[in-house]
Design a protein around this motif. Structure first.
Motif, PDB file in Angstrom:
ATOM      1  N   TYR A 168      16.019  42.485  74.805  1.00  0.00           N
ATOM      2  CA  TYR A 168      14.788  42.821  74.090  1.00  0.00           C
ATOM      3  C   TYR A 168      13.649  43.059  75.083  1.00  0.00           C
ATOM      4  O   TYR A 168      13.734  42.690  76.271  1.00  0.00           O
ATOM      5  CB  TYR A 168      14.407  41.684  73.138  1.00  0.00           C
ATOM      6  N   LEU A 169      12.592  43.672  74.575  1.00  0.00           N
ATOM      7  CA  LEU A 169      11.361  43.848  75.327  1.00  0.00           C
ATOM      8  C   LEU A 169      10.320  42.867  74.793  1.00  0.00           C
ATOM      9  O   LEU A 169      10.278  42.605  73.595  1.00  0.00           O
ATOM     10  CB  LEU A 169      10.826  45.277  75.179  1.00  0.00           C
ATOM     11  N   GLU A 170       9.514  42.314  75.686  1.00  0.00           N
ATOM     12  CA  GLU A 170       8.417  41.450  75.254  1.00  0.00           C
ATOM     13  C   GLU A 170       7.364  42.337  74.599  1.00  0.00           C
ATOM     14  O   GLU A 170       6.683  43.109  75.284  1.00  0.00           O
ATOM     15  CB  GLU A 170       7.811  40.711  76.454  1.00  0.00           C
ATOM     16  N   GLU A 222      15.568  47.644  83.663  1.00  0.00           N
ATOM     17  CA  GLU A 222      16.207  46.330  83.678  1.00  0.00           C
ATOM     18  C   GLU A 222      15.268  45.223  84.144  1.00  0.00           C
ATOM     19  O   GLU A 222      15.485  44.058  83.825  1.00  0.00           O
ATOM     20  CB  GLU A 222      17.444  46.371  84.572  1.00  0.00           C
ATOM     21  N   ASP A 223      14.223  45.598  84.895  1.00  0.00           N
ATOM     22  CA  ASP A 223      13.267  44.591  85.351  1.00  0.00           C
ATOM     23  C   ASP A 223      12.372  44.107  84.220  1.00  0.00           C
ATOM     24  O   ASP A 223      11.786  43.016  84.301  1.00  0.00           O
ATOM     25  CB  ASP A 223      12.383  45.158  86.472  1.00  0.00           C
ATOM     26  N   TYR A 224      12.229  44.908  83.188  1.00  0.00           N
ATOM     27  CA  TYR A 224      11.313  44.579  82.094  1.00  0.00           C
ATOM     28  C   TYR A 224      12.032  44.284  80.784  1.00  0.00           C
ATOM     29  O   TYR A 224      11.398  44.014  79.774  1.00  0.00           O
ATOM     30  CB  TYR A 224      10.331  45.736  81.902  1.00  0.00           C
ATOM     31  N   THR A 225      13.370  44.345  80.815  1.00  0.00           N
ATOM     32  CA  THR A 225      14.178  44.021  79.650  1.00  0.00           C
ATOM     33  C   THR A 225      14.728  42.610  79.833  1.00  0.00           C
ATOM     34  O   THR A 225      15.213  42.260  80.908  1.00  0.00           O
ATOM     35  CB  THR A 225      15.345  45.010  79.487  1.00  0.00           C
ATOM     36  N   SER A 251       3.338  43.469  75.516  1.00  0.00           N
ATOM     37  CA  SER A 251       3.395  42.672  76.744  1.00  0.00           C
ATOM     38  C   SER A 251       4.177  43.369  77.849  1.00  0.00           C
ATOM     39  O   SER A 251       3.784  43.344  79.015  1.00  0.00           O
ATOM     40  CB  SER A 251       4.022  41.313  76.442  1.00  0.00           C
ATOM     41  N   TRP A 252       5.303  44.020  77.491  1.00  0.00           N
ATOM     42  CA  TRP A 252       6.117  44.669  78.523  1.00  0.00           C
ATOM     43  C   TRP A 252       5.341  45.793  79.199  1.00  0.00           C
ATOM     44  O   TRP A 252       5.447  46.001  80.416  1.00  0.00           O
ATOM     45  CB  TRP A 252       7.425  45.213  77.930  1.00  0.00           C
ATOM     46  N   LEU A 301      18.689  30.272  75.534  1.00  0.00           N
ATOM     47  CA  LEU A 301      17.902  30.685  76.693  1.00  0.00           C
ATOM     48  C   LEU A 301      17.409  32.103  76.468  1.00  0.00           C
ATOM     49  O   LEU A 301      18.136  32.954  75.949  1.00  0.00           O
ATOM     50  CB  LEU A 301      18.734  30.621  77.974  1.00  0.00           C
ATOM     51  N   LYS A 302      16.180  32.355  76.881  1.00  0.00           N
ATOM     52  CA  LYS A 302      15.606  33.698  76.754  1.00  0.00           C
ATOM     53  C   LYS A 302      14.624  33.933  77.894  1.00  0.00           C
ATOM     54  O   LYS A 302      14.248  33.012  78.614  1.00  0.00           O
ATOM     55  CB  LYS A 302      14.913  33.869  75.401  1.00  0.00           C
ATOM     56  N   GLY A 303      14.226  35.196  78.040  1.00  0.00           N
ATOM     57  CA  GLY A 303      13.245  35.530  79.072  1.00  0.00           C
ATOM     58  C   GLY A 303      13.844  35.764  80.446  1.00  0.00           C
ATOM     59  O   GLY A 303      13.133  35.721  81.451  1.00  0.00           O
ATOM     60  N   TYR A 304      15.137  36.028  80.521  1.00  0.00           N
ATOM     61  CA  TYR A 304      15.807  36.291  81.792  1.00  0.00           C
ATOM     62  C   TYR A 304      16.046  37.800  81.941  1.00  0.00           C
ATOM     63  O   TYR A 304      16.645  38.430  81.068  1.00  0.00           O
ATOM     64  CB  TYR A 304      17.160  35.582  81.865  1.00  0.00           C
TER      65      TYR A 304
END
Length: 526
Positions: free
Chosen positions: A351-353, A228-231, A486-487, A302-305
């Motif tokens: 999503y994953l970066e 969850e920290d990287y998603t 990136s992730w 909004l994204k990236g949260y």
């Protein structure tokens, strides 16, 4: 025969006369000695010799109950660490410019700000000693730190020359340093300090790139544990502020909140996608917000949260978004955590970066001709050919990443990367900035950037591949390390950071080491 000595008048010298003469000689000798010592002491004091000779702080090491002095830090060096510490405290706002350092910092002990700064400076010196010893024991070469220190001294001399030209002075580099760091500081002493610090920095970078670099299995385990920290989540959001009147009662405030919730629900009810969401927002938003849409902005997306960040909006909404069973385009309305209004939101996806992130090493070769921006490419051509040929020789000699790092330490002319072994990581395609020209006002990559870009993100690239690029002001030899999503790079960095922090804190907090500050000597000779 009369053997007694006589004076100029012919009178025989008595023992009393002889004793007086001897006494006078002793007095003269003592006076001359004192005068010489005073002159020498004055010269030594004014030139800062005492600051270089006398110990400002001692680093002590307690082994098996026996305390031993392992490092004596001169007053001159302590002045350097003091100025460095003082500057850091000012930068962080812990000490205001012009503050009186003799004010009490710790009311319990009566310690002043000045004494606190000296103690902190001594701890810095102790940290440098411990890490320098660890670096030396590791066998890490000092080529890069020596080269870096030399470059810093060259830069210093250039600065002093420029300073003298501007202010019509004839200041030496030593005098310039003494104005900055106090009596006794010389170019030689300054270089020694810089070399030690840069060697420590190089060692820290070396540890992060080698000992603390995680395996693929480590990265996967970390990701599975903290997925969850990287998603990240992409969603639509619009905030409806409650219309609180001045002096409103609790009931009136609740009524305003309910009205805000109704507006939020009017957006989320029956909302099936982002287009529908934005259409409904446009019906209730004010003109200023609506103008953002007409100007081509996308203010609701909004994204990236990650989950932790979304919990600051609403724990319930965060759980909804990161529940694997939640379907895309699920709407939800909720009050904000401060109860000042209501959010209308539409979950779109998690999503994953996965943007490509590259890592490489670079060895840069250059000279004054290539660095001179007034020279044409035709003028630079012979120098490009010379350095390109040398780069080819270096390339042919590389047998591993370690051997490339050794080449960087010995030969690279890029002082910004030499202590890192020329390492560049976390390089994204978006980091390659476009250059705007008259021919192409929309911008394009320069030829040298394009060559690196195409090489770095080529799917066929493998670890150990090398590339030589003739840049406008240099010739660069590149060594490919890896390219990953990136992730995955983020997970890697977190693991490196965790391991490094544990190692660093464990190393410098060794309680068998301590420092003693000679405040009296420092105050007198600084």
């Amino acid at each position: 025969m009369n053997m007694s000595k006589t004076d100029k008048s012919g009178k025989a010298k008595t023992k009393k006369h002889m004793k007086t003469k001897t006494k006078n000689k002793v007095i003269i000798t003592v006076v001359v000695t004192i005068l010489l010592l005073m002159v020498f002491g004055y010269f030594a004091y004014t030139t800062g010799q005492f600051a270089r000779w006398f110990t400002g702080a001692k680093v002590l090491h307690n082994v098996d109950g026996k305390e031993k002095t392992v490092e004596r830090v001169s007053i001159t060096e302590m002045n350097y660490y003091f100025q460095k510490t003082y500057s850091q405290y000012q930068t962080y706002g812990l000490i205001q410019e012009g503050s009186t350092l003799d004010d009490v910092y710790n009311p319990t002990t009566g310690q002043t700000y000045r004494e606190m700064l000296w103690e902190t400076a001594a701890n810095d010196a102790q940290t440098q000693y411990i890490l320098y010893e660890a670096a030396s024991k590791s066998g890490l070469r000092k080529d890069a730190s020596e080269t870096f220190a030399d470059s810093q001294i060259e830069s210093l001399r250039t600065t002093v020359t420029y300073y003298n030209q501007i202010y019509s002075n004839n200041m030496t580099a030593d005098q310039y340093l003494q104005n900055m760091y106090g009596p006794g500081m010389t170019v030689r002493t300054y270089r020694d300090i810089i070399q030690r610090e840069s060697y420590v920095s190089e060692y820290q970078a070396y540890m992060q790139q080698t000992a603390f670099n995680p395996s693929e299995a480590d990265i996967k385990a970390k990701f599975d544990e903290k997925k969850e920290d990287y998603t990240y989540c992409q969603f639509q959001a619009y905030f409806v502020a409650a219309d609180f009147k001045d002096g409103a009662t609790d009931d009136e405030k609740q009524k305003a909140l309910d009205e805000a919730m109704k507006k939020a629900q009017s957006i989320t009810e029956g909302c099936v996608n982002a287009v529908a969401f934005q259409t409904k927002v446009k019906l209730i938003c004010d003109e200023e917000y609506l103008k953002r849409f007409t100007d081509g902005e996308d203010p609701t997306t909004l994204k990236g949260y990650n989950k932790a960040q979304m919990k600051s909006m609403s724990e319930e909404f965060a759980e909804l978004c990161f529940n694997p069973e939640t379907k895309e385009n699920t709407p939800m309305a909720f009050f904000d955590t401060e109860k000042t209004g209501a959010y209308a939101c539409l979950f779109e996806k998690t999503y994953l970066e996965d943007e490509k992130v590259g890592a490489y090493r670079v060895l840069m070769l250059t000279d004054d001709v290539l660095q001179d921006i007034s020279n044409t490419l035709e003028v630079k051509a012979p120098n490009h050919q010379k350095w390109h040929a040398i780069a080819e020789q270096y390339k042919a000699s590389v047998t591993s990443e370690d051997s490339f790092v050794d080449l960087v330490r010995q030969h690279s002319m890029d002082m910004d990367t030499i202590l890192d072994g020329g390492y560049k990581s976390g390089v994204k395609p978006s980091d390659f900035k476009l250059s705007v020209t008259e021919e192409n006002p929309e911008g394009e990559l320069t030829e040298e950037k394009q060559a690196l870009y195409d090489w770095l993100y080529d799917d066929s690239r493998k670890q150990g591949d090398m590339l030589i690029v003739d840049c406008v002001s240099s010739v660069c030899l590149y060594y490919f390390c890896d390219c990953e999503p990136s992730w995955e790079n983020t997970v890697r960095l977190d693991l490196v950071s965790d391991k490094y922090t544990t190692w660093y804190n464990g190393t410098i907090s060794d309680t068998s080491y301590s420092t003693v500050v000679n405040h009296g000597l420092i105050d007198f000779f600084s």
